[in-house]
Design a protein around this motif. Sequence first.
Motif, PDB file in Angstrom:
ATOM      1  N   TYR A  58       0.845  -1.414  -0.005  1.00 17.74           N
ATOM      2  CA  TYR A  58      -0.020  -0.021   0.007  1.00 17.74           C
ATOM      3  C   TYR A  58       0.928   1.297  -0.054  1.00 17.74           C
ATOM      4  CZ  TYR A  58      -2.834   4.082   1.603  1.00 17.74           C
ATOM      5  OH  TYR A  58      -3.153   5.184   1.784  1.00 17.74           O
ATOM      6  N   VAL A  59       1.864   1.360   0.803  1.00 20.80           N
ATOM      7  CA  VAL A  59       2.749   2.349   0.788  1.00 20.80           C
ATOM      8  C   VAL A  59       3.813   2.535  -0.122  1.00 20.80           C
ATOM      9  CG1 VAL A  59       2.328   3.297   3.112  1.00 20.80           C
ATOM     10  CG2 VAL A  59       4.088   1.383   2.794  1.00 20.80           C
ATOM     11  N   THR A  60       4.621   1.285  -0.333  1.00 19.87           N
ATOM     12  CA  THR A  60       5.591   1.174  -1.212  1.00 19.87           C
ATOM     13  C   THR A  60       5.285   1.454  -2.698  1.00 19.87           C
ATOM     14  OG1 THR A  60       5.330  -1.483  -1.307  1.00 19.87           O
ATOM     15  CG2 THR A  60       7.092  -0.461   0.302  1.00 19.87           C
ATOM     16  N   ASP A  61       4.170   0.524  -3.256  1.00 22.34           N
ATOM     17  CA  ASP A  61       3.915   0.641  -4.563  1.00 22.34           C
ATOM     18  C   ASP A  61       3.073   1.949  -4.913  1.00 22.34           C
ATOM     19  OD1 ASP A  61       4.786  -1.975  -4.573  1.00 22.34           O
ATOM     20  OD2 ASP A  61       3.314  -2.581  -6.015  1.00 22.34           O
ATOM     21  N   ASN A  62       2.207   2.550  -3.945  1.00 18.91           N
ATOM     22  CA  ASN A  62       1.609   3.829  -4.360  1.00 18.91           C
ATOM     23  C   ASN A  62       2.786   4.851  -4.146  1.00 18.91           C
ATOM     24  OD1 ASN A  62      -1.135   3.036  -4.927  1.00 18.91           O
ATOM     25  ND2 ASN A  62      -1.509   2.378  -2.630  1.00 18.91           N
ATOM     26  N   THR A  63       3.498   4.824  -3.594  1.00 24.11           N
ATOM     27  CA  THR A  63       4.740   5.613  -3.499  1.00 24.11           C
ATOM     28  C   THR A  63       5.418   5.871  -4.788  1.00 24.11           C
ATOM     29  OG1 THR A  63       4.800   5.897  -1.150  1.00 24.11           O
ATOM     30  CG2 THR A  63       6.940   6.415  -2.327  1.00 24.11           C
ATOM     31  N   ASP A  64       5.812   4.510  -5.487  1.00 21.88           N
ATOM     32  CA  ASP A  64       6.440   4.582  -6.533  1.00 21.88           C
ATOM     33  C   ASP A  64       5.668   4.954  -7.715  1.00 21.88           C
ATOM     34  OD1 ASP A  64       8.760   3.264  -5.321  1.00 21.88           O
ATOM     35  OD2 ASP A  64       8.188   1.115  -5.846  1.00 21.88           O
ATOM     36  N   LEU A  65       4.291   5.116  -7.589  1.00 20.79           N
ATOM     37  CA  LEU A  65       3.459   5.228  -8.782  1.00 20.79           C
ATOM     38  C   LEU A  65       3.255   6.758  -8.663  1.00 20.79           C
ATOM     39  CD1 LEU A  65       0.616   2.506  -8.624  1.00 20.79           C
ATOM     40  CD2 LEU A  65       2.294   3.107 -10.436  1.00 20.79           C
ATOM     41  N   ILE A  66       3.519   7.386  -7.351  1.00 18.61           N
ATOM     42  CA  ILE A  66       3.378   8.742  -7.356  1.00 18.61           C
ATOM     43  C   ILE A  66       4.669   9.615  -7.684  1.00 18.61           C
ATOM     44  CG2 ILE A  66       3.598  10.870  -5.351  1.00 18.61           C
ATOM     45  CD1 ILE A  66       1.406   8.692  -3.855  1.00 18.61           C
ATOM     46  N   LEU A  67       5.806   8.704  -7.315  1.00 22.74           N
ATOM     47  CA  LEU A  67       7.109   9.396  -7.635  1.00 22.74           C
ATOM     48  C   LEU A  67       7.215   9.382  -9.201  1.00 22.74           C
ATOM     49  CD1 LEU A  67       9.458   8.245  -4.769  1.00 22.74           C
ATOM     50  CD2 LEU A  67       8.066  10.249  -5.091  1.00 22.74           C
ATOM     51  N   THR A  68       6.939   8.033  -9.867  1.00 19.58           N
ATOM     52  CA  THR A  68       6.945   7.743 -11.440  1.00 19.58           C
ATOM     53  C   THR A  68       6.070   9.031 -12.006  1.00 19.58           C
ATOM     54  OG1 THR A  68       7.517   5.503 -11.160  1.00 19.58           O
ATOM     55  CG2 THR A  68       6.648   6.111 -13.119  1.00 19.58           C
ATOM     56  N   ARG A  69       5.073   9.342 -11.651  1.00 16.70           N
ATOM     57  CA  ARG A  69       4.214  10.282 -12.133  1.00 16.70           C
ATOM     58  C   ARG A  69       5.131  11.631 -12.057  1.00 16.70           C
ATOM     59  NH1 ARG A  69      -1.608  11.825  -9.682  1.00 16.70           N
ATOM     60  NH2 ARG A  69      -0.056  12.546  -8.014  1.00 16.70           N
ATOM     61  N   GLU A  70       5.364  11.955 -10.950  1.00 20.93           N
ATOM     62  CA  GLU A  70       6.344  13.236 -10.989  1.00 20.93           C
ATOM     63  C   GLU A  70       7.608  13.253 -11.924  1.00 20.93           C
ATOM     64  OE1 GLU A  70       7.153  16.828 -10.032  1.00 20.93           O
ATOM     65  OE2 GLU A  70       5.123  16.012  -9.665  1.00 20.93           O
ATOM     66  N   ALA A  71       7.976  11.914 -11.776  1.00 25.74           N
ATOM     67  CA  ALA A  71       9.658  11.952 -12.587  1.00 25.74           C
ATOM     68  C   ALA A  71       9.169  12.167 -14.131  1.00 25.74           C
ATOM     69  CB  ALA A  71      10.150  10.910 -12.143  1.00 25.74           C
ATOM     70  N   LEU A  72       8.121  11.286 -14.502  1.00 23.01           N
ATOM     71  CA  LEU A  72       7.770  11.411 -16.083  1.00 23.01           C
ATOM     72  C   LEU A  72       7.361  12.889 -16.091  1.00 23.01           C
ATOM     73  CD1 LEU A  72       5.565   8.160 -16.294  1.00 23.01           C
ATOM     74  CD2 LEU A  72       7.745   8.955 -17.684  1.00 23.01           C
ATOM     75  N   THR A  73       6.711  13.619 -15.261  1.00 18.80           N
ATOM     76  CA  THR A  73       6.562  15.081 -15.790  1.00 18.80           C
ATOM     77  C   THR A  73       7.497  15.953 -15.800  1.00 18.80           C
ATOM     78  OG1 THR A  73       4.431  14.697 -14.365  1.00 18.80           O
ATOM     79  CG2 THR A  73       5.283  17.045 -14.671  1.00 18.80           C
ATOM     80  N   LEU A  74       8.737  15.593 -15.100  1.00 21.05           N
ATOM     81  CA  LEU A  74      10.111  16.352 -15.308  1.00 21.05           C
ATOM     82  C   LEU A  74      10.477  15.926 -16.692  1.00 21.05           C
ATOM     83  CD1 LEU A  74      11.495  16.179 -11.474  1.00 21.05           C
ATOM     84  CD2 LEU A  74      10.201  17.979 -12.620  1.00 21.05           C
ATOM     85  N   VAL A  75      10.503  14.905 -16.875  1.00 23.84           N
ATOM     86  CA  VAL A  75      11.179  14.227 -18.108  1.00 23.84           C
ATOM     87  C   VAL A  75      10.355  14.833 -19.395  1.00 23.84           C
ATOM     88  CG1 VAL A  75      11.565  12.209 -19.641  1.00 23.84           C
ATOM     89  CG2 VAL A  75      12.108  12.244 -17.430  1.00 23.84           C
ATOM     90  N   ARG A  76       8.954  14.938 -19.094  1.00 20.24           N
ATOM     91  CA  ARG A  76       8.141  15.456 -20.327  1.00 20.24           C
ATOM     92  C   ARG A  76       8.766  17.041 -20.399  1.00 20.24           C
ATOM     93  NH1 ARG A  76       2.620  16.938 -18.385  1.00 20.24           N
ATOM     94  NH2 ARG A  76       3.930  18.526 -17.532  1.00 20.24           N
ATOM     95  N   ASP A  77       8.860  17.534 -19.307  1.00 16.90           N
ATOM     96  CA  ASP A  77       9.316  19.174 -19.550  1.00 16.90           C
ATOM     97  C   ASP A  77      10.436  19.160 -20.169  1.00 16.90           C
ATOM     98  OD1 ASP A  77       6.545  19.762 -18.605  1.00 16.90           O
ATOM     99  OD2 ASP A  77       7.366  20.062 -16.715  1.00 16.90           O
ATOM    100  N   GLN A  78      11.622  18.471 -19.751  1.00  9.43           N
ATOM    101  CA  GLN A  78      12.709  18.248 -20.279  1.00  9.43           C
ATOM    102  C   GLN A  78      12.859  18.091 -21.887  1.00  9.43           C
ATOM    103  OE1 GLN A  78      14.884  15.967 -17.625  1.00  9.43           O
ATOM    104  NE2 GLN A  78      16.441  17.452 -17.239  1.00  9.43           N
TER     105      GLN A  78
END
Length: 476
Positions: free
Chosen positions: A108-128
């Motif tokens: 519940y915490v590990t996987d949902n956190t990975d998804l939250i961070l993946t979304r934020e990281a993909l957003t940074l990659v998208r902007d770059q």
Amino acid sequence: MKDYQTYDNPLIERYASRRMARLWSPQVKFSTWRRLWVALAEAERAMGLNIAEDQIEAMRAAVEAIDFPAAEAYERRFRHDVMAHVHAFGDAAPAARAIIHLGATSCYVTDNTDLILTREALTLVRDQLVGAIEALADFAAKWKDLPCLGYTHFQPAQLVTVGKRATLWCYELVLDLGEVERRLADLRFLGVKGTTGTQASFLALFDGDHAKVRELDSRVAAAFDFDKTYAVSGQTYSRKVDSLTVATLASIAESAHRFGMDLRLLAHEREVEEPFEAEQIGSSAMAYKRNPMRAERMCSLARYVMSQVPGIADTAATQWLERTLDDSAIRRLILPQAFLGIDAVLTLYNNVVPGLVVHPPVTARNIAEHLPFMATENLLMAAVQAGGDRQALHEQIRVHSLAAAASLKAGGGSNDLIDRLRDDPTFPKLDFEGVLDPAQFTGRSSAQVDEFLEAEIEPIRRRYAGRVATTTEVHV
């Protein structure tokens, strides 16, 4: 204080941006765990479970204040990272100790956190990516009319323009942007699924009320701005999601590697070079050298990102039934480092393109060496139209071309084919300079740049108007 006695990860120390490095930090990771526990308790309280508001307030107050040494001590005792942080959170919010993690499993915490961070990281990659696309588009527009040698097999071929060549690099990034956007659009929340994905523990908490369990899932997802959860799961979300994500990052790396390699070839030809700083040293031994250091680093880091694909693919392929723990260690390595690596690659991309240096005299000199051979068909047509005999002219062109090529190979200073033809009495008087205008040999290069910018780039500019500019700082 920096510890010089243990290994430093170069992705953190030398290459990645501070934003991406912080995103994957322990502080962000474990405070996100706590935010997830708070959201779960809030939703459970709102739906009637025996959880007091002061318990939730105590949890909220302790989200950022993580006692890392205490959590590490608990983990040494329990050999379980999630339970270590449950206890550390309970110490920080003692009023809530009894209800932290109620009904949840570790994922519940590990996987949902990975998804939250993946979304934020993909957003940074998208902007770059958008930044690199816009920079390349500007470069293509600026140099759309400048002829240069085209190459096939890295052998001189028909002419193109510098700007047209840049659209090749740019279009690959446009394709990558589409994949990143697709990954972001498809990304969902795991939600509250329980130990085998059946939500049995939550069904027990709500006395068999399926509607309430579905509502709990939706409430927690909404707290983190996810409008959907994965339709089915085991204890974990499908590791196929990670595989698709890393494959997308590797695709960007492929594009960047191609650009870096092309730039290195062009630097050898002295036609286009990356920026070079006033005090930059190209070689410790050869002081005159101007090595394409940024492009070389881009290729090196891109290869690292591409190399992450097999490991994450194997992980997706070996999920035993509802879950296995052999995905844990490798995902801790690959997910952050694939993002850190592509962040470093795109930081370089955004740094290099605005400072690219084009040398028109060199492109002109290289064209002058090869264009006479390429122009012989045009010269033949012009000579026939001026009254010459096609067969006789063809033979003279063949003879003089071979002689001019032999002279070049023997060390002749320049291609003298045109002088040979001009002096040949077989040839009628021609406007050799007009026939040899390089702009006549670039086909639709300039128009293709304009069409590409209108069809592919303008929609991206409109879609991301107002986007915050990405950093182009190169650390070392």
